[in-house]
Design a protein around this motif. Structure first.
Motif, PDB file in Angstrom:
ATOM      1  N   LYS A  54     -64.211  23.357  13.094  1.00 59.78           N
ATOM      2  CA  LYS A  54     -65.543  23.620  13.214  1.00 59.78           C
ATOM      3  C   LYS A  54     -66.346  23.795  11.724  1.00 59.78           C
ATOM      4  N   SER A  55     -65.625  24.242  10.741  1.00 61.92           N
ATOM      5  CA  SER A  55     -66.044  24.869   9.545  1.00 61.92           C
ATOM      6  C   SER A  55     -65.073  24.554   8.375  1.00 61.92           C
ATOM      7  N   VAL A  56     -64.595  23.033   8.289  1.00 61.00           N
ATOM      8  CA  VAL A  56     -63.691  22.592   7.196  1.00 61.00           C
ATOM      9  C   VAL A  56     -64.574  22.005   6.371  1.00 61.00           C
ATOM     10  N   GLU A  57     -64.654  22.551   4.830  1.00 68.27           N
ATOM     11  CA  GLU A  57     -65.420  21.963   4.048  1.00 68.27           C
ATOM     12  C   GLU A  57     -64.556  20.673   3.250  1.00 68.27           C
ATOM     13  N   ARG A  58     -65.191  19.473   3.191  1.00 70.60           N
ATOM     14  CA  ARG A  58     -64.489  18.321   2.626  1.00 70.60           C
ATOM     15  C   ARG A  58     -65.145  17.806   1.560  1.00 70.60           C
ATOM     16  N   ILE A  59     -65.970  18.576   0.830  1.00 73.32           N
ATOM     17  CA  ILE A  59     -66.450  18.122  -0.424  1.00 73.32           C
ATOM     18  C   ILE A  59     -66.324  19.356  -1.484  1.00 73.32           C
ATOM     19  N   LYS A  60     -65.698  18.793  -2.662  1.00 68.46           N
ATOM     20  CA  LYS A  60     -65.213  19.794  -3.557  1.00 68.46           C
ATOM     21  C   LYS A  60     -65.566  19.397  -4.897  1.00 68.46           C
ATOM     22  N   ALA A  61     -66.037  20.307  -5.810  1.00 64.29           N
ATOM     23  CA  ALA A  61     -66.152  20.055  -7.166  1.00 64.29           C
ATOM     24  C   ALA A  61     -65.029  19.881  -7.957  1.00 64.29           C
ATOM     25  N   ILE A  62     -64.943  18.876  -8.893  1.00 66.13           N
ATOM     26  CA  ILE A  62     -63.786  18.572  -9.715  1.00 66.13           C
ATOM     27  C   ILE A  62     -64.266  18.496 -11.279  1.00 66.13           C
ATOM     28  N   GLY A  63     -63.849  19.577 -11.883  1.00 64.47           N
ATOM     29  CA  GLY A  63     -64.158  19.538 -13.226  1.00 64.47           C
ATOM     30  C   GLY A  63     -65.476  19.824 -13.444  1.00 64.47           C
ATOM     31  N   LYS A  64     -66.226  19.615 -14.752  1.00 61.20           N
ATOM     32  CA  LYS A  64     -67.536  19.866 -14.945  1.00 61.20           C
ATOM     33  C   LYS A  64     -68.524  18.769 -14.360  1.00 61.20           C
ATOM     34  N   ASP A  95     -58.689  21.412 -25.353  1.00 64.34           N
ATOM     35  CA  ASP A  95     -59.558  22.076 -26.274  1.00 64.34           C
ATOM     36  C   ASP A  95     -60.342  21.289 -27.442  1.00 64.34           C
ATOM     37  N   ASP A  96     -60.652  19.943 -27.058  1.00 62.28           N
ATOM     38  CA  ASP A  96     -60.961  19.094 -27.910  1.00 62.28           C
ATOM     39  C   ASP A  96     -62.603  18.670 -27.927  1.00 62.28           C
ATOM     40  N   GLY A  97     -63.326  19.653 -27.060  1.00 63.94           N
ATOM     41  CA  GLY A  97     -64.903  19.212 -26.936  1.00 63.94           C
ATOM     42  C   GLY A  97     -65.052  18.281 -25.954  1.00 63.94           C
ATOM     43  N   ASN A  98     -64.048  17.812 -25.437  1.00 63.74           N
ATOM     44  CA  ASN A  98     -64.484  16.574 -24.462  1.00 63.74           C
ATOM     45  C   ASN A  98     -63.872  17.027 -23.119  1.00 63.74           C
ATOM     46  N   SER A  99     -64.277  16.328 -21.820  1.00 61.51           N
ATOM     47  CA  SER A  99     -63.872  16.814 -20.528  1.00 61.51           C
ATOM     48  C   SER A  99     -64.109  15.496 -19.778  1.00 61.51           C
ATOM     49  N   LEU A 100     -63.245  15.333 -18.826  1.00 63.19           N
ATOM     50  CA  LEU A 100     -63.106  14.057 -17.835  1.00 63.19           C
ATOM     51  C   LEU A 100     -64.346  13.941 -17.247  1.00 63.19           C
ATOM     52  N   GLY A 101     -64.752  12.654 -17.226  1.00 63.93           N
ATOM     53  CA  GLY A 101     -66.010  12.344 -16.692  1.00 63.93           C
ATOM     54  C   GLY A 101     -65.414  11.537 -15.080  1.00 63.93           C
ATOM     55  N   PRO A 102     -66.618  11.193 -14.379  1.00 65.72           N
ATOM     56  CA  PRO A 102     -66.376  10.780 -13.081  1.00 65.72           C
ATOM     57  C   PRO A 102     -65.720   9.537 -12.936  1.00 65.72           C
ATOM     58  N   LYS A 103     -66.013   8.591 -14.104  1.00 69.93           N
ATOM     59  CA  LYS A 103     -65.107   7.450 -14.005  1.00 69.93           C
ATOM     60  C   LYS A 103     -63.860   7.360 -14.425  1.00 69.93           C
ATOM     61  N   GLU A 104     -63.568   8.421 -15.322  1.00 74.49           N
ATOM     62  CA  GLU A 104     -62.066   8.717 -15.429  1.00 74.49           C
ATOM     63  C   GLU A 104     -61.206   9.388 -14.192  1.00 74.49           C
ATOM     64  N   VAL A 132     -72.097  12.728 -12.846  1.00 76.44           N
ATOM     65  CA  VAL A 132     -72.976  12.670 -13.851  1.00 76.44           C
ATOM     66  C   VAL A 132     -72.388  13.147 -15.106  1.00 76.44           C
ATOM     67  N   LYS A 133     -72.556  12.062 -16.311  1.00 77.78           N
ATOM     68  CA  LYS A 133     -72.092  12.540 -17.417  1.00 77.78           C
ATOM     69  C   LYS A 133     -72.877  11.865 -18.643  1.00 77.78           C
ATOM     70  N   ASN A 134     -73.261  12.691 -19.472  1.00 77.42           N
ATOM     71  CA  ASN A 134     -73.983  11.998 -20.672  1.00 77.42           C
ATOM     72  C   ASN A 134     -75.076  11.200 -19.997  1.00 77.42           C
ATOM     73  N   GLY A 135     -75.887  11.625 -18.916  1.00 80.92           N
ATOM     74  CA  GLY A 135     -77.082  11.020 -18.166  1.00 80.92           C
ATOM     75  C   GLY A 135     -76.887   9.705 -17.532  1.00 80.92           C
ATOM     76  N   GLU A 136     -75.330   9.454 -17.368  1.00 82.32           N
ATOM     77  CA  GLU A 136     -74.835   8.369 -16.594  1.00 82.32           C
ATOM     78  C   GLU A 136     -74.312   8.726 -15.329  1.00 82.32           C
ATOM     79  N   LYS A 137     -74.933   8.219 -14.159  1.00 82.53           N
ATOM     80  CA  LYS A 137     -74.748   8.169 -12.919  1.00 82.53           C
ATOM     81  C   LYS A 137     -73.609   7.302 -12.385  1.00 82.53           C
ATOM     82  N   TYR A 138     -72.718   7.818 -11.871  1.00 85.20           N
ATOM     83  CA  TYR A 138     -71.399   7.041 -11.209  1.00 85.20           C
ATOM     84  C   TYR A 138     -71.022   7.630  -9.745  1.00 85.20           C
ATOM     85  N   LEU A 139     -70.659   6.319  -9.128  1.00 81.68           N
ATOM     86  CA  LEU A 139     -70.560   6.777  -7.567  1.00 81.68           C
ATOM     87  C   LEU A 139     -69.520   5.544  -7.185  1.00 81.68           C
TER      88      LEU A 139
END
Length: 240
Positions: A54-64, A95-104, A132-139
């Motif tokens: 009854k207490s299984v979490e199925r939503i997780k944060a991935i990266g930033k 360590d290049d200042g970039n990070s994977l966004g939701p589309k990637e 959301v990355k750089n103001g762009e929403k992705y789903l």
């Protein structure tokens, strides 16, 4: 001379993959709203046909920049999270200042699910990936055979049949956080009444440009006094 061991399959050979989903979670629903993305899922997990956990979490944060929700086999979801941990760590090592966004991340999941399907070794999940990355929403969503798409609102499992019609009627692009939560709660309540694997304890998570928030689980108020619930076989004599 070929050894006997080389001809005989290892006793663990068939246990290296999920042959049949045993512990499973039901629908995940996701919507875009004015400031970002909202995901909702209940916290139940069924052992076969028994609603066991009854207490299984199925939503997780991935990266930033991303949130991931999953229906289906819980152990396969854990395996997917392990893949994504390795992906995010590898990306951070540059360590290049970039990070994977939701589309990637979504594209990566599409390839993983399709690749496993082609090996006849699928991961038994349907996934919702929002961010959301750089103001762009992705789903977007992807299922166990690699079928994927993007939309303003998505759902898995029964939600794809029962929640999407509600979302098509009531979703608006400039919805406030409060209105989007009410809409998700309505969808989850409809699913609760019609999906035997759903429970009324649910969890909501949001992601905006500022970051990710996964809220504590809470219970929906339910009403079971509908006449169709009291006498479900009325007009269908001879049925169960």
């Amino acid at each position: 001379m070929t050894s006997v061991q080389g001809l005989v399959a290892s006793p663990d050979a068939d246990s290296q993959r999920t042959l049949y989903p045993y512990v499973t979670g039901t629908s995940v629903v996701g919507v875009k709203y004015k400031d970002g993305i909202l995901l909702a899922a209940d916290t139940g997990a069924s052992y076969g046909s028994t609603l066991r956990y009854k207490s299984v979490e199925r939503i997780k944060a991935i990266g930033k920049h991303s949130l991931l929700g999953a229906s289906g086999e819980i152990s396969d979801f854990q395996e997917i999270l392990r893949y994504l941990d390795e992906l995010i760590i590898y990306d951070d090592m540059w360590d290049d200042g970039n990070s994977l966004g939701p589309k990637e991340v979504h594209n990566y999941l599409n390839r993983v699910m399709y690749n496993r399907r082609n090996k006849f070794n699928p991961l038994w999940n349907s996934l919702v990936l929002g961010g959301v990355k750089n103001g762009e929403k992705y789903l977007g969503t992807v299922n166990m055979i690699g079928v994927h798409y993007e939309d303003n609102h998505v759902a898995t499992g029964f939600g794809n049949h029962l929640a999407r019609p509600i979302l098509r009627d009531e979703w608006k692009e400039d919805m406030s956080f409060e209105d989007a939560v009410k809409l998700l709660e309505k969808c989850m309540l409809v699913l609760l009444y019609r999906d035997r694997s759903a429970i009324n304890k649910m969890q909501i998570a949001k992601i905006t440009e500022e970051g990710t928030t996964i809220y504590p689980a809470y219970s929906l108020k339910t009403f079971w006094g509908f006449s169709s619930f009291a006498n479900p076989t009325k007009g269908a004599e001879g049925s169960w």
